[in-house]
Write a protein that holds these residues in place. Structure first.
Motif, PDB file in Angstrom:
ATOM      1  N   PHE A 160       0.946  -1.293   0.115  1.00  0.00           N
ATOM      2  CA  PHE A 160       0.027  -0.085  -0.013  1.00  0.00           C
ATOM      3  C   PHE A 160       0.880   1.349   0.070  1.00  0.00           C
ATOM      4  CE2 PHE A 160      -2.262   3.562   2.247  1.00  0.00           C
ATOM      5  CZ  PHE A 160      -3.540   3.428   1.490  1.00  0.00           C
ATOM      6  N   ASP A 195       1.123   3.975  -2.824  1.00  0.00           N
ATOM      7  CA  ASP A 195       0.721   5.335  -2.519  1.00  0.00           C
ATOM      8  C   ASP A 195       1.860   6.403  -2.754  1.00  0.00           C
ATOM      9  OD1 ASP A 195      -0.962   7.323  -1.434  1.00  0.00           O
ATOM     10  OD2 ASP A 195      -0.086   7.009   0.519  1.00  0.00           O
ATOM     11  N   LEU A 249      -6.869   3.627  -4.209  1.00  0.00           N
ATOM     12  CA  LEU A 249      -6.020   2.237  -3.701  1.00  0.00           C
ATOM     13  C   LEU A 249      -6.898   2.226  -2.283  1.00  0.00           C
ATOM     14  CD1 LEU A 249      -3.604   0.715  -3.342  1.00  0.00           C
ATOM     15  CD2 LEU A 249      -2.207   2.710  -2.313  1.00  0.00           C
ATOM     16  N   VAL A 304      -6.808  -1.654  -6.283  1.00  0.00           N
ATOM     17  CA  VAL A 304      -5.950  -0.461  -7.024  1.00  0.00           C
ATOM     18  C   VAL A 304      -6.699  -0.241  -8.510  1.00  0.00           C
ATOM     19  CG1 VAL A 304      -4.096  -1.703  -7.850  1.00  0.00           C
ATOM     20  CG2 VAL A 304      -3.863   0.656  -7.613  1.00  0.00           C
ATOM     21  N   HIS A 321      -5.585   9.743  -7.148  1.00  0.00           N
ATOM     22  CA  HIS A 321      -4.606   9.473  -6.196  1.00  0.00           C
ATOM     23  C   HIS A 321      -5.596   9.255  -4.724  1.00  0.00           C
ATOM     24  CE1 HIS A 321      -0.331   8.724  -5.136  1.00  0.00           C
ATOM     25  NE2 HIS A 321      -0.846   9.248  -4.119  1.00  0.00           N
ATOM     26  N   ALA A 324      -6.674   7.268  -1.618  1.00  0.00           N
ATOM     27  CA  ALA A 324      -5.773   6.381  -0.806  1.00  0.00           C
ATOM     28  C   ALA A 324      -6.593   6.043   0.284  1.00  0.00           C
ATOM     29  CB  ALA A 324      -4.338   6.496  -0.697  1.00  0.00           C
TER      30      ALA A 324
END
Length: 151
Positions: free
Chosen positions: A104, A108, A116, A131, A142, A144
């Motif tokens: 992860f 990231d 993610l 993902v 992006h 996460a």
């Protein structure tokens, strides 16, 4: 006329189209889980931009869910807006929480991605990373979401 794609077609050096479409649920329920040409291209870009760098860093990784057709997505309880339907997402098996956290963090901090998620199923304890990578006009977000348990 749409170009036919082979199940053995490699999307990247280490990931085949067959691997990205294989599903135990599809086999059990006799669901033909096969993408169109656009979804194949999206899977290729996901493999090149996310899965290959992850493999270079961590070695062999196992994809538990890649592309899903509509009926397969429904059969596994996927959300109607799942990026798996577009060929933009993959779920990666992780052996334990520590390994999952390392993967992860690597994704990231080092890779471009859309979403993610680090998830663990409450009932079985199974862990995976979800993902995605978008090949559309909108930029990858992006986004996460760290370790969390799901039903």
């Amino acid at each position: 006329m749409e170009k036919q794609v082979s199940r053995e077609q490699m999307l990247s050096p280490h990931f085949s189209l067959e691997e990205m479409c294989k599903s135990g649920t599809a086999i059990r329920k006799n669901i033909e889980n096969w993408p169109d040409a656009l979804a194949v291209e999206r899977l290729r870009v996901l493999c090149l931009n996310v899965l290959e760098p992850l493999r270079r860093r961590f070695g062999v990784i196992r994809i538990t869910s890649g592309y899903r057709c509509q009926s397969l997505n429904e059969a596994v309880g996927g959300v109607p807006t799942s990026q798996h339907l577009l060929g933009e997402a993959a779920d990666i098996h992780v052996s334990n929480r520590e390994v999952g956290q390392k993967m992860f963090d690597f994704i990231d901090k080092n890779l471009v991605f859309d979403q993610l998620l680090f998830e663990q199923r409450q009932s079985s304890g199974a862990c995976w990373l979800h993902v995605s990578y978008r090949l559309r006009r909108a930029a990858n977000r992006h986004q996460a979401i760290p370790y969390h348990k799901v039903k």
